[in-house]
Design an enzyme around this catalytic site. Sequence first.
Site, PDB file in Angstrom:
ATOM      1  N   ASP A  73      51.429  31.461 -10.846  1.00 46.82           N
ATOM      2  CA  ASP A  73      51.247  30.125 -10.249  1.00 46.82           C
ATOM      3  C   ASP A  73      49.911  29.519 -10.694  1.00 46.82           C
ATOM      4  O   ASP A  73      49.016  29.306  -9.888  1.00 46.82           O
ATOM      5  CB  ASP A  73      51.313  30.201  -8.711  1.00 46.82           C
ATOM      6  CG  ASP A  73      50.226  31.076  -8.095  1.00 46.82           C
ATOM      7  OD1 ASP A  73      49.719  31.983  -8.797  1.00 46.82           O
ATOM      8  OD2 ASP A  73      49.877  30.851  -6.929  1.00 46.82           O
TER       9      ASP A  73
ATOM     10  N   ASP B 152      45.298  32.758 -12.861  1.00 46.21           N
ATOM     11  CA  ASP B 152      46.565  32.946 -13.573  1.00 46.21           C
ATOM     12  C   ASP B 152      46.394  32.589 -15.044  1.00 46.21           C
ATOM     13  O   ASP B 152      46.945  33.260 -15.933  1.00 46.21           O
ATOM     14  CB  ASP B 152      47.667  32.072 -12.965  1.00 46.21           C
ATOM     15  CG  ASP B 152      47.969  32.413 -11.524  1.00 46.21           C
ATOM     16  OD1 ASP B 152      47.217  31.946 -10.649  1.00 46.21           O
ATOM     17  OD2 ASP B 152      48.932  33.152 -11.282  1.00 46.21           O
TER      18      ASP B 152
ATOM     19  N   ASN C  75      49.438  28.597  -5.430  1.00 44.60           N
ATOM     20  CA  ASN C  75      48.143  27.923  -5.476  1.00 44.60           C
ATOM     21  C   ASN C  75      48.321  26.408  -5.406  1.00 44.60           C
ATOM     22  O   ASN C  75      47.494  25.689  -4.860  1.00 44.60           O
ATOM     23  CB  ASN C  75      47.421  28.263  -6.783  1.00 44.60           C
ATOM     24  CG  ASN C  75      46.886  29.689  -6.790  1.00 44.60           C
ATOM     25  OD1 ASN C  75      46.514  30.222  -5.743  1.00 44.60           O
ATOM     26  ND2 ASN C  75      46.869  30.310  -7.957  1.00 44.60           N
TER      27      ASN C  75
ATOM     28  N   THR D  99      51.694  37.305 -10.398  1.00 40.25           N
ATOM     29  CA  THR D  99      50.351  36.971  -9.931  1.00 40.25           C
ATOM     30  C   THR D  99      50.349  35.740  -9.028  1.00 40.25           C
ATOM     31  O   THR D  99      49.379  34.987  -8.986  1.00 40.25           O
ATOM     32  CB  THR D  99      49.401  36.753 -11.131  1.00 40.25           C
ATOM     33  OG1 THR D  99      49.902  35.667 -11.912  1.00 40.25           O
ATOM     34  CG2 THR D  99      49.296  37.987 -11.994  1.00 40.25           C
TER      35      THR D  99
ATOM     36  N   PHE E  67      45.892  35.665   0.082  1.00 41.74           N
ATOM     37  CA  PHE E  67      46.603  34.408  -0.139  1.00 41.74           C
ATOM     38  C   PHE E  67      48.063  34.577  -0.578  1.00 41.74           C
ATOM     39  O   PHE E  67      48.973  34.004   0.028  1.00 41.74           O
ATOM     40  CB  PHE E  67      45.852  33.545  -1.162  1.00 41.74           C
ATOM     41  CG  PHE E  67      46.566  32.250  -1.457  1.00 41.74           C
ATOM     42  CD1 PHE E  67      46.471  31.183  -0.572  1.00 41.74           C
ATOM     43  CD2 PHE E  67      47.347  32.103  -2.589  1.00 41.74           C
ATOM     44  CE1 PHE E  67      47.144  29.996  -0.811  1.00 41.74           C
ATOM     45  CE2 PHE E  67      48.027  30.913  -2.837  1.00 41.74           C
ATOM     46  CZ  PHE E  67      47.925  29.856  -1.947  1.00 41.74           C
ATOM     47  N   ASN E  68      48.311  35.299  -1.656  1.00 39.35           N
ATOM     48  CA  ASN E  68      49.688  35.405  -2.167  1.00 39.35           C
ATOM     49  C   ASN E  68      50.633  35.987  -1.121  1.00 39.35           C
ATOM     50  O   ASN E  68      51.787  35.554  -1.008  1.00 39.35           O
ATOM     51  CB  ASN E  68      49.744  36.273  -3.431  1.00 39.35           C
ATOM     52  CG  ASN E  68      49.239  35.543  -4.664  1.00 39.35           C
ATOM     53  OD1 ASN E  68      49.154  34.310  -4.673  1.00 39.35           O
ATOM     54  ND2 ASN E  68      48.870  36.288  -5.698  1.00 39.35           N
TER      55      ASN E  68
ATOM     56  N   HIS F 147      41.006  37.643 -10.051  1.00 37.52           N
ATOM     57  CA  HIS F 147      41.976  38.563  -9.434  1.00 37.52           C
ATOM     58  C   HIS F 147      43.178  38.868 -10.324  1.00 37.52           C
ATOM     59  O   HIS F 147      43.514  40.027 -10.565  1.00 37.52           O
ATOM     60  CB  HIS F 147      42.503  37.963  -8.125  1.00 37.52           C
ATOM     61  CG  HIS F 147      41.462  37.473  -7.182  1.00 37.52           C
ATOM     62  ND1 HIS F 147      40.853  38.279  -6.255  1.00 37.52           N
ATOM     63  CD2 HIS F 147      40.920  36.238  -7.014  1.00 37.52           C
ATOM     64  CE1 HIS F 147      39.981  37.574  -5.542  1.00 37.52           C
ATOM     65  NE2 HIS F 147      40.007  36.335  -5.969  1.00 37.52           N
ATOM     66  N   ASP F 148      43.845  37.801 -10.788  1.00 40.59           N
ATOM     67  CA  ASP F 148      45.142  37.976 -11.452  1.00 40.59           C
ATOM     68  C   ASP F 148      45.054  38.789 -12.735  1.00 40.59           C
ATOM     69  O   ASP F 148      46.035  39.416 -13.158  1.00 40.59           O
ATOM     70  CB  ASP F 148      45.755  36.605 -11.782  1.00 40.59           C
ATOM     71  CG  ASP F 148      46.220  35.888 -10.527  1.00 40.59           C
ATOM     72  OD1 ASP F 148      46.266  36.514  -9.446  1.00 40.59           O
ATOM     73  OD2 ASP F 148      46.546  34.688 -10.634  1.00 40.59           O
TER      74      ASP F 148
HETATM   75 CA   LIG Z   1      47.886  33.494  -8.956  1.00 38.97          CA
END
Ligand SMILES: [Ca+2]
Lengths: 319, 319, 319, 319
Positions: D11, D16, D40, D124, D165-166, D244-245
Amino acid sequence: MKKIPVILDCDPGIDDAMMLTLAFARPELDIRLVTTEAGNLSQDKTTYNALSFLTYIKQDVEVARGLDAPMFRTLEVAEDIHGEGGLGNVKWAEPTLQASERSAVNAIRETLLSSDEPIIIVATGPLTNVAALLFAHPEVKPKIKMISWMGGAAVGGNMSTTAEFNAFVDPHAVELVFRSGLPIVMSGLDVTHKAYITLDEMVRLSKSGTPFAEKVAEMMKFYTFTQSQTPFHTPHFEEQIRVHDVCAVAYLVEPELFQGGDYFVEVELEGRLTAGSTIVDYVGKTGKAPNVKVLHTVNREGFIELFFSAVNTIGKQLV
Amino acid sequence: MKKIPVILDCDPGIDDAMMLTLAFARPELDIRLVTTEAGNLSQDKTTYNALSFLTYIKQDVEVARGLDAPMFRTLEVAEDIHGEGGLGNVKWAEPTLQASERSAVNAIRETLLSSDEPIIIVATGPLTNVAALLFAHPEVKPKIKMISWMGGAAVGGNMSTTAEFNAFVDPHAVELVFRSGLPIVMSGLDVTHKAYITLDEMVRLSKSGTPFAEKVAEMMKFYTFTQSQTPFHTPHFEEQIRVHDVCAVAYLVEPELFQGGDYFVEVELEGRLTAGSTIVDYVGKTGKAPNVKVLHTVNREGFIELFFSAVNTIGKQLV
Amino acid sequence: MKKIPVILDCDPGIDDAMMLTLAFARPELDIRLVTTEAGNLSQDKTTYNALSFLTYIKQDVEVARGLDAPMFRTLEVAEDIHGEGGLGNVKWAEPTLQASERSAVNAIRETLLSSDEPIIIVATGPLTNVAALLFAHPEVKPKIKMISWMGGAAVGGNMSTTAEFNAFVDPHAVELVFRSGLPIVMSGLDVTHKAYITLDEMVRLSKSGTPFAEKVAEMMKFYTFTQSQTPFHTPHFEEQIRVHDVCAVAYLVEPELFQGGDYFVEVELEGRLTAGSTIVDYVGKTGKAPNVKVLHTVNREGFIELFFSAVNTIGKQLV
Amino acid sequence: MKKIPVILDCDPGIDDAMMLTLAFARPELDIRLVTTEAGNLSQDKTTYNALSFLTYIKQDVEVARGLDAPMFRTLEVAEDIHGEGGLGNVKWAEPTLQASERSAVNAIRETLLSSDEPIIIVATGPLTNVAALLFAHPEVKPKIKMISWMGGAAVGGNMSTTAEFNAFVDPHAVELVFRSGLPIVMSGLDVTHKAYITLDEMVRLSKSGTPFAEKVAEMMKFYTFTQSQTPFHTPHFEEQIRVHDVCAVAYLVEPELFQGGDYFVEVELEGRLTAGSTIVDYVGKTGKAPNVKVLHTVNREGFIELFFSAVNTIGKQLV
Ligand SMILES: [Ca+2]
Ligand SMILES: [Ca+2]
Ligand SMILES: [Ca+2]
Ligand SMILES: [Ca+2]
């Protein structure tokens, strides 16, 4: 005559078998596919029963096996209501019909996409297959004319005090279907509890002249051992034989037998005690637009005539 | 005659006022205390109404103000049902009676502990005060003979599709009371919906010869503007005047008018849509021991006679 | 010197005993009452332990037994953490002190109402007693200066992944206390995990010269068998001896050892897996006004010195 | 060299885009498909961003648009974190690449079924597409080798106090994936918070010699305006740039950079405040068999080198 194309998604189950009887008896229905749900019984048993019953009534139709379990909840079957085998301990036929190589979701999807005209889905079990399809494949929506579902209840449940069995088994599936934006007709307990057959009428049916009718009556009598009278039910509740699922097809072929209204309905997904309750906003508290036509009234005499005549039609075809 | 000692916990409210009428009309009741709940209206309004109505009917009794809000939920009042002032826009009296200096919880606790014999608590609002007392002061339990509560429903709600108003307002309080181990009689919608008065009967009441009866009839007629007929209610629902709270006292003075059964009942505390539903296990699914006597049937003629006679008694006392 | 009046509500429990040690060692505290919670152990055991430990350290104080069970949840004790007897299998004294005839709720209420000045409540167990009091008796609030509670956590739990033990045992009680409007200081795992003692320090304590210190060290070592190191804990977690409850008193007598901030905190009351999580809004998402001072940092050396010195003080008094 | 076939479900979103950078830089990956999630940003924006970024880095790959909304919850985007356009207000390219005619679910399904060997899915974003696929089409499972997901957290969230979040965006999807029986590697906040880049390192990157690296650095700096330091975070939290991703791909190409363990993980689906919390049973309380490999540690230097080298590789390809 222009036929109505339908897909039947069911979990036979005594009343699912009766629903199939009415559906295959009606010349105006063009049955494109039968799919099975885990619900009244495990997926293995409902698929077996669909194949066995359709073999008995000599219908050559694609039967596609559905998903094994509800979205999130653990499957709870209802073998106390339908018998361990699921058809009231009546043996129909050793299946010669075989399950399709397509899964229910794939079969419904491809049937819809390859159809020139929108199709009606009749669903008389938990809505697991239908919800999975609608969620993963919104592209099929234009090909669905309506979903006629037996399940839910505006007032009072049969699985818990507030939840009807099909909704209780997979509440998340029901919610996904209700949110889909498609036209939905809900034959819940509000109407199906009024669509009963008395013991006397059942005797009349069993003596109506075909071996099929006799077997049907025998199967349906199993029900009368499974419902208990309580002060919270209407009198004689335990002697009334309800063929809930039949309503979902009856509404297609004789809609004038039924009355209902359009309401906003949502499903309780949480709750320690109430998950699966279908909350019908019949007093307009939410202010939200209706998403479901909820049936509440049936012409019982007309309904019985419709059903008995279907048993007769199939019974004669088999002789 | 040995009198029955009682404490009345209420949220007047039209039918709470009618409950007070029956209670104070009956010589066999020894009313030790009246306490108020926030519920139909704010605590300020229910306390004012209790004082106003008791002033009008000339009863000198301690009225102790209760807690301001439910345990966890935000208070939702029912001014649409009872009128903004809470007594159907009928003005009773400028209160000369004053609220006690004791809080409801303290007053109930001290009344119980100083009593030689166990007392019956009649509760016709949310159970916030009673739950607070039982939770914080288990030492009072031996002094409580029974709790006769108007609230809850086995089948179908009036606040949400599945929850009755008093239970909806403070579900946690109801659950604490139901778990208390005390004898509980629940007059839920199952029975109170059968304890109605027709419009014709209301006319008869209003013409029964006292100004009080006239005022009562005027107040109660307000109800008929607030309930709507739907296909999910029994016919003529909107013309039937229900005095729910009266049942909780009627059961004390003429228990033979009622039928009920002992069931395990618990309350949905969670749920996005169903909090406050009282789940009456009337088919015995849980296997748990009964904790509540749930009334389900009433002799309507006898009930009306009891109520009308009480209005008459109070009406004559006031002339 | 003007003394600080306090009430100690606890569930001994190893660290509760250490909290009592600090409290009774400090001359500036005027301990009016000790009350017991069910939590680490059953109410029977925590009351016995309070009486046994206070008998051993020769304190003549009223000990009032608290409520037997959390508001709604079933009591889950922590005998794996504190030992079956609850004090790490150390035997203190056969109690000569006897439990009060007043219940904890009544004793706290009467102590508060009869006090000329507001009192601080130190609570180092589930908050059941305190919540019952505040809910049933809002009239006591002006007499409570502050509630210093050990419990909760902003980040990471110890009972579940997200919930701290005291909050997990009775989440509804915590929520009622947090909503009370009173000044609250929360010593949660965020700070208590930093208030640890190393094994070396423990050896030093045990050799500090009094039999009491030896026994204390023996009791506390029990902890080191009960916590496991995981990759999600800080290194050496399993060797750090945490005396969580001591923080709630330490904050009163040496507040400058601690840092914290004011946050809006609420408690998860529902959730299949997360009930009892204290949700500290440390990024200000809710926009709601702070209701709790949440401690997050401690001067560890100062804290240990404070605690060791208290053990020394009590130890010398007993010789 | 035998390539590793992968599908990338994302996303974009700043990190990402960085994940795509690493994936397309690595010769050992055979990227069969890119699909987009709403997360996102809205589905419109994430699809646009995927097309724009892939156009810029000159990759000709099928990009299939995913589902518009989470299973049950209302979509909550994170435009505060990623910028209104979602790539930190950096403009990449006007897309010349066009979205596939296949939906994400159909494209993933057909890609899997037509593959000779099992494929790894790198996800992700929220897992809506993947969950829909697995639920509706269990037939694809044998063709999935592993799901490498960035999301969740064992300790502490970033969307709520307890939820990442995800997972917060579509908890039901995560739960369906975790229950699927497939091998799953979770790069949650536990590890991604350790996979940060300092401001100094970012400056070094931006000066590494390609316009692409400069743009990347500019985009990533946007992050540093969006995270606030609190006492509950590790020091300098607000200056650490987390990608993160990128971890979800890094684990595929250099697994030795990471450490993790196998745990039973489930998702809180209910809860007023905690929905979407991934409950990692790292102390073995449930006794249930592990279903997820949860990463918790990363060799930060190695990770940065891997990432910077990928930026370099792509940057040089574009010159
Ligand atoms: Ca992401
Ligand atoms: Ca069925
Ligand atoms: Ca009332
Ligand atoms: Ca403690």
